[in-house]
Scaffold this active site. Structure first.
Site, PDB file in Angstrom:
ATOM      1  N   LYS A   1      64.952  61.030  84.391  1.00  0.00           N
ATOM      2  CA  LYS A   1      65.007  59.966  85.401  1.00  0.00           C
ATOM      3  C   LYS A   1      65.853  58.785  84.943  1.00  0.00           C
ATOM      4  CE  LYS A   1      60.574  59.172  85.850  1.00  0.00           C
ATOM      5  NZ  LYS A   1      60.062  60.078  84.796  1.00  0.00           N
TER       6      LYS A   1
ATOM      7  N   ARG B   1      53.513  55.264  90.665  1.00  0.00           N
ATOM      8  CA  ARG B   1      52.947  56.380  89.906  1.00  0.00           C
ATOM      9  C   ARG B   1      51.520  56.682  90.314  1.00  0.00           C
ATOM     10  NH1 ARG B   1      56.510  55.403  84.937  1.00  0.00           N
ATOM     11  NH2 ARG B   1      56.165  57.144  83.554  1.00  0.00           N
TER      12      ARG B   1
ATOM     13  N   ARG C   1      63.980  63.334  71.812  1.00  0.00           N
ATOM     14  CA  ARG C   1      64.200  61.899  72.015  1.00  0.00           C
ATOM     15  C   ARG C   1      63.422  61.088  70.974  1.00  0.00           C
ATOM     16  NH1 ARG C   1      62.568  59.337  77.695  1.00  0.00           N
ATOM     17  NH2 ARG C   1      60.505  59.251  76.796  1.00  0.00           N
TER      18      ARG C   1
ATOM     19  N   ARG D   1      60.665  56.218  69.969  1.00  0.00           N
ATOM     20  CA  ARG D   1      59.702  55.562  70.860  1.00  0.00           C
ATOM     21  C   ARG D   1      58.278  55.841  70.405  1.00  0.00           C
ATOM     22  NH1 ARG D   1      60.947  56.097  77.251  1.00  0.00           N
ATOM     23  NH2 ARG D   1      58.691  56.384  77.245  1.00  0.00           N
TER      24      ARG D   1
ATOM     25  N   ARG E   1      50.704  62.395  78.377  1.00  0.00           N
ATOM     26  CA  ARG E   1      51.477  61.763  79.461  1.00  0.00           C
ATOM     27  C   ARG E   1      51.788  62.778  80.555  1.00  0.00           C
ATOM     28  NH1 ARG E   1      56.238  59.868  76.215  1.00  0.00           N
ATOM     29  NH2 ARG E   1      57.161  59.198  78.159  1.00  0.00           N
TER      30      ARG E   1
HETATM   31  P1  AMP Z   1      58.447  55.490  81.370  1.00  0.00           P
HETATM   32  O1  AMP Z   1      59.540  54.904  80.552  1.00  0.00           O
HETATM   33  O2  AMP Z   1      58.717  55.419  82.838  1.00  0.00           O
HETATM   34  O3  AMP Z   1      58.077  56.887  80.939  1.00  0.00           O
HETATM   35  O4  AMP Z   1      57.155  54.603  81.124  1.00  0.00           O
HETATM   36  C1  AMP Z   1      56.615  54.431  79.825  1.00  0.00           C
HETATM   37  C2  AMP Z   1      55.162  53.949  79.922  1.00  0.00           C
HETATM   38  O5  AMP Z   1      55.112  52.697  80.607  1.00  0.00           O
HETATM   39  C3  AMP Z   1      54.228  54.860  80.711  1.00  0.00           C
HETATM   40  O6  AMP Z   1      53.737  55.923  79.932  1.00  0.00           O
HETATM   41  C4  AMP Z   1      53.140  53.866  81.106  1.00  0.00           C
HETATM   42  O7  AMP Z   1      52.289  53.555  80.027  1.00  0.00           O
HETATM   43  C5  AMP Z   1      53.948  52.628  81.425  1.00  0.00           C
HETATM   44  N1  AMP Z   1      54.380  52.631  82.850  1.00  0.00           N
HETATM   45  C6  AMP Z   1      55.654  52.725  83.325  1.00  0.00           C
HETATM   46  N2  AMP Z   1      55.653  52.685  84.669  1.00  0.00           N
HETATM   47  C7  AMP Z   1      54.358  52.583  85.062  1.00  0.00           C
HETATM   48  C8  AMP Z   1      53.713  52.526  86.318  1.00  0.00           C
HETATM   49  N3  AMP Z   1      54.396  52.587  87.481  1.00  0.00           N
HETATM   50  N4  AMP Z   1      52.358  52.409  86.333  1.00  0.00           N
HETATM   51  C9  AMP Z   1      51.647  52.328  85.183  1.00  0.00           C
HETATM   52  N5  AMP Z   1      52.193  52.410  83.969  1.00  0.00           N
HETATM   53  C10 AMP Z   1      53.539  52.532  83.888  1.00  0.00           C
END
Ligand code: AMP
Length: 188
Positions: free
Chosen positions: A15, A90, A129, A135, A146
């Site tokens: 994404k 989400r 990654r 990360r 996740r």
């Molecule tokens: P991402 O980079 O989109 O995979 O997001 C990394 C982490 O940020 C996720 O595993 C969540 O802990 C938090 N996060 C990102 N977007 C959301 C969201 N829309 N709602 C809740 N937590 C989020």
């Protein structure tokens, strides 16, 4: 060309990579809640301290926190021409909040692009990654968690958007340029 777009898909589906390319191609900001949280963690803000606990465990940050952060971001000038949301909504409570924010502006989402990828592939990508980016939420246990959280809380959102006639499914495997082209043609 329509310009209020949600990009949805499991962690590791690509994404972030596609959001950057689509932002460029469409002239709209890519808004990644994960990136905003990570910037706050880095800057050691109160929001960052709160978010980090959830992120490191592979859990979602609570809806109230995430929703108000997104409401603030969408109120900024650059989002008036449109936006691409990467990683939001989400949960179904986030869908409701996004609907509310957009209805207040008399706008709506035009396309929801689901990037699909199978579990083994996304786990392999996320582990790769972890080695390059380091990360803190990319360890194998957290990655698996996740993916479970995604399946449980986020995958069902595709049904909501399908029933609204907005869902475009795009294969997230293959050449990066080809995937961008597939996404662009799915929203033309
Ligand atoms: P991402 O980079 O989109 O995979 O997001 C990394 C982490 O940020 C996720 O595993 C969540 O802990 C938090 N996060 C990102 N977007 C959301 C969201 N829309 N709602 C809740 N937590 C989020």
């Amino acid at each position: 060309m329509s310009s209020r777009i949600i990009l949805i898909g499991p962690p590791g589906a690509g994404k972030g990579t596609q959001a950057a390319r689509l932002s460029e191609a469409l002239g709209i900001p890519a808004i990644s809640t994960g990136d905003i949280f990570r910037a706050n963690v880095k800057g050691e803000t109160e929001l960052g301290k709160l978010a980090k606990r959830y992120m490191d465990a592979g859990e979602y940050v609570p809806d109230e926190v995430t929703n108000s952060m997104v409401a603030d971001r969408l109120a900024q000038d650059d989002a008036a021409v449109g936006f691409l949301l990467d990683g939001y909504p989400r949960t179904s409570a986030q869908v409701d909040e996004l609907d509310r924010i957009l209805a207040a502006e008399d706008t709506a989402i035009e396309h929801v692009v689901e990037l699909t990828a199978d579990t083994d592939e996304v786990v392999a990508r996320l582990l790769a990654r972890a080695q390059t980016e380091g990360r803190s939420d990319d360890s194998e246990d957290v990655i698996r968690h996740r993916l479970d959280v995604y399946e449980e809380q986020t995958q069902p959102l595709t049904d909501i958007y399908r029933s609204r006639g907005l869902l475009r499914q795009v294969d997230g495997l293959g050449d990066v340029d080809d995937i961008t082209e597939r996404i662009l043609s799915s929203i033309r």
